[in-house]
Design a protein around this motif. Sequence first.
Motif, short mmCIF file in Angstrom:
data_model
loop_
_atom_site.label_atom_id
_atom_site.label_comp_id
_atom_site.label_asym_id
_atom_site.label_seq_id
_atom_site.Cartn_x
_atom_site.Cartn_y
_atom_site.Cartn_z
N PRO A 270 -15.18 9.80 3.29
CA PRO A 270 -16.32 10.16 4.15
C PRO A 270 -15.81 10.57 5.53
O PRO A 270 -14.72 10.17 5.94
CB PRO A 270 -17.10 8.84 4.25
N SER A 271 -16.58 11.40 6.22
CA SER A 271 -16.23 11.75 7.61
C SER A 271 -17.51 12.07 8.36
O SER A 271 -18.49 12.52 7.78
CB SER A 271 -15.27 12.95 7.64
N HIS B 159 -20.35 13.73 10.04
CA HIS B 159 -20.93 15.07 9.80
C HIS B 159 -20.19 15.85 8.70
O HIS B 159 -20.24 17.07 8.65
CB HIS B 159 -20.92 15.93 11.08
N ASN B 160 -19.45 15.15 7.84
CA ASN B 160 -18.60 15.80 6.84
C ASN B 160 -17.71 16.86 7.48
O ASN B 160 -17.51 17.95 6.95
CB ASN B 160 -19.42 16.42 5.69
N GLU C 227 -14.76 8.34 16.05
CA GLU C 227 -15.18 8.49 14.65
C GLU C 227 -14.27 9.46 13.90
O GLU C 227 -14.11 9.36 12.68
CB GLU C 227 -16.65 8.93 14.57
N SER D 20 -12.55 8.45 10.47
CA SER D 20 -12.62 9.29 9.26
C SER D 20 -11.23 9.49 8.68
O SER D 20 -11.03 9.40 7.45
CB SER D 20 -13.24 10.66 9.60
N ARG E 41 -18.10 7.31 -4.97
CA ARG E 41 -18.71 6.93 -3.68
C ARG E 41 -19.38 8.12 -3.00
O ARG E 41 -18.80 9.18 -2.88
CB ARG E 41 -17.61 6.39 -2.73
N VAL E 42 -20.61 7.95 -2.59
CA VAL E 42 -21.29 8.95 -1.75
C VAL E 42 -22.12 8.17 -0.73
O VAL E 42 -22.46 7.00 -0.95
CB VAL E 42 -22.26 9.87 -2.55
N THR E 43 -22.44 8.81 0.37
CA THR E 43 -23.37 8.22 1.32
C THR E 43 -24.78 8.45 0.78
O THR E 43 -25.13 9.59 0.44
CB THR E 43 -23.22 8.90 2.70
N TYR F 168 -25.14 4.88 6.83
CA TYR F 168 -24.67 4.53 8.18
C TYR F 168 -25.83 4.31 9.14
O TYR F 168 -26.83 5.02 9.09
CB TYR F 168 -23.77 5.65 8.72
N ASN G 47 -24.97 4.07 12.66
CA ASN G 47 -24.01 4.02 13.78
C ASN G 47 -24.61 4.32 15.14
O ASN G 47 -23.92 4.19 16.16
CB ASN G 47 -22.91 5.06 13.57
N GLU H 97 -22.82 4.62 18.89
CA GLU H 97 -22.53 5.94 19.49
C GLU H 97 -23.13 6.09 20.89
O GLU H 97 -22.61 6.83 21.71
CB GLU H 97 -23.07 7.05 18.57
N THR I 27 -21.30 15.58 -1.55
CA THR I 27 -21.22 16.69 -0.58
C THR I 27 -19.92 17.47 -0.84
O THR I 27 -19.00 16.96 -1.47
CB THR I 27 -21.21 16.15 0.86
N ARG J 231 -16.27 19.56 -0.35
CA ARG J 231 -15.00 19.34 0.35
C ARG J 231 -14.20 20.64 0.39
O ARG J 231 -14.32 21.47 -0.51
CB ARG J 231 -14.15 18.28 -0.37
C1 LIG Z 1 -17.01 7.55 11.01
C2 LIG Z 1 -18.22 8.03 10.24
C3 LIG Z 1 -19.46 8.07 10.88
C4 LIG Z 1 -20.59 8.48 10.18
N1 LIG Z 1 -21.80 8.45 10.81
C5 LIG Z 1 -22.91 8.76 10.11
C6 LIG Z 1 -24.19 8.62 10.72
O1 LIG Z 1 -24.30 8.20 11.88
N2 LIG Z 1 -25.28 8.95 9.99
C7 LIG Z 1 -25.17 9.40 8.70
O2 LIG Z 1 -26.20 9.67 8.07
N3 LIG Z 1 -23.97 9.53 8.09
C8 LIG Z 1 -22.85 9.21 8.77
N4 LIG Z 1 -21.63 9.31 8.16
C9 LIG Z 1 -21.54 9.78 6.77
C10 LIG Z 1 -21.09 11.24 6.69
O3 LIG Z 1 -22.10 12.10 7.11
C11 LIG Z 1 -20.66 11.52 5.25
O4 LIG Z 1 -19.52 10.76 4.97
C12 LIG Z 1 -20.34 12.98 5.00
O5 LIG Z 1 -21.49 13.78 5.12
C13 LIG Z 1 -19.72 13.18 3.63
O6 LIG Z 1 -20.60 12.73 2.62
P1 LIG Z 1 -20.22 11.57 1.59
O7 LIG Z 1 -20.00 10.31 2.37
O8 LIG Z 1 -21.39 11.48 0.69
O9 LIG Z 1 -18.95 11.96 0.88
C14 LIG Z 1 -20.47 8.89 8.83
C15 LIG Z 1 -19.23 8.86 8.20
C16 LIG Z 1 -18.11 8.41 8.90
C17 LIG Z 1 -16.78 8.34 8.20
#
Ligand SMILES: Cc1cc2nc3c(=O)[nH]c(=O)nc-3n(C[C@H](O)[C@H](O)[C@H](O)COP(=O)(O)O)c2cc1C
Length: 338
Positions: free
Chosen positions: A31-32, A34-35, A67, A71, A129-131, A287, A289, A293, A328, A330
């Motif tokens: 994950p990262s 804003h991807n 962040e 990531s 794993r996905v968010t 998240y 966060n 932030e 999402t 990559r």
């Molecule tokens: C350090 C970090 C901060 C993130 N902050 C947020 C956030 O504040 N809100 C959110 O919806 N997703 C957040 N994400 C999730 C990312 O948007 C997500 O990992 C990215 O879109 C890739 O999607 P995936 O996790 O499904 O692979 C964060 C991810 C990381 C690693």
Amino acid sequence: MLDNPLASSHASEAADDFAVRFALRHATLAPSSHNSQPWRFVLGKDSIMLCADRLRALPVVDPYDRELIISCGAALFNLRVALASLGIGYAITLFPSSVDPDVLAEIRLLRNHATGAELAALVGAIQERVTTRHAFSPEPVDAAIEQHLLEAGRAENVEMACVSAMARREAVADLVAEADRQQFADSRFRRELARWIHPRHTEDGMPAYAAGLGDLLDFAAPLVASAIRTFDLGGGVAATHRELAAGSPLLVCFATGVDNAPAWLATGQALERVLLTATLHGLCASYLNQPVEVEALRARVPALFGLPDTCIPQIVLRIGRGTPDAATPRRPVDEVVA
Ligand SMILES: Cc1cc2nc3c(=O)[nH]c(=O)nc-3n(C[C@H](O)[C@H](O)[C@H](O)COP(=O)(O)O)c2cc1C
């Protein structure tokens, strides 16, 4: 599951190349924020260098690249898991360069050293794993699983605390809503977020549904981006996130004793270890966060999780059972290798 390139052949040079690509592909599934995928890898003979790609920084929401480094830490953890799953050992030197702070880690491959089965067991969860930004079931997370999650984070030397009592969740949810209102009132924050919302076929950024706006905006991606850029949707976003936070059975905070790049890299590894462990247990995570932030609200986070004031919060998650969102996109491995 990606194919294991060493499963049917001996460790020839070609297989070594495949092994490195296998590890890199898994690293990029991390994950990262804003991807944005803010990483680069430099390959040497029997070594992989992980570097921060600060051209992918998010200067408004993440002005110190905190962040961004978290990531990269998550990508480093995936790399370790992938190598372990192939039976390849490694030795890692963190921040090996005294002149280049973008070099975050050097991973030297030690092919004749055994590696931990504990990490290898997480490899299947990397692709799963996905968010997941939908509401989770209110069903409590089992105490034994909560303990596994805490142990996973602490194994990476990062402090973690969980809250599940409703009053505590409500207090965290209130702070998340306050942070949402402050962030969305800032047109620079909105512009930056909108820039990372893309149609689904692109290789980075977030599809419209992943922008964290829930059902508020049920439009095509370009319209969502335009609405985010133009209007202060903070009130609606705050209400949505407040409900999601309060309704999730488990809220988790990652914290460190200092606030610097090594602490952020450790947080990223702990974050991914916890996320993969949660995935193995059939749990989803998302998240919260925002209060970390918004600098003016950050100091209020530790107390909400029962952590001492000396703890510096880095990441807040909500965890529970739900239907995982779609993956999402990559960037291909070739694009992240220098
Ligand atoms: C350090 C970090 C901060 C993130 N902050 C947020 C956030 O504040 N809100 C959110 O919806 N997703 C957040 N994400 C999730 C990312 O948007 C997500 O990992 C990215 O879109 C890739 O999607 P995936 O996790 O499904 O692979 C964060 C991810 C990381 C690693």
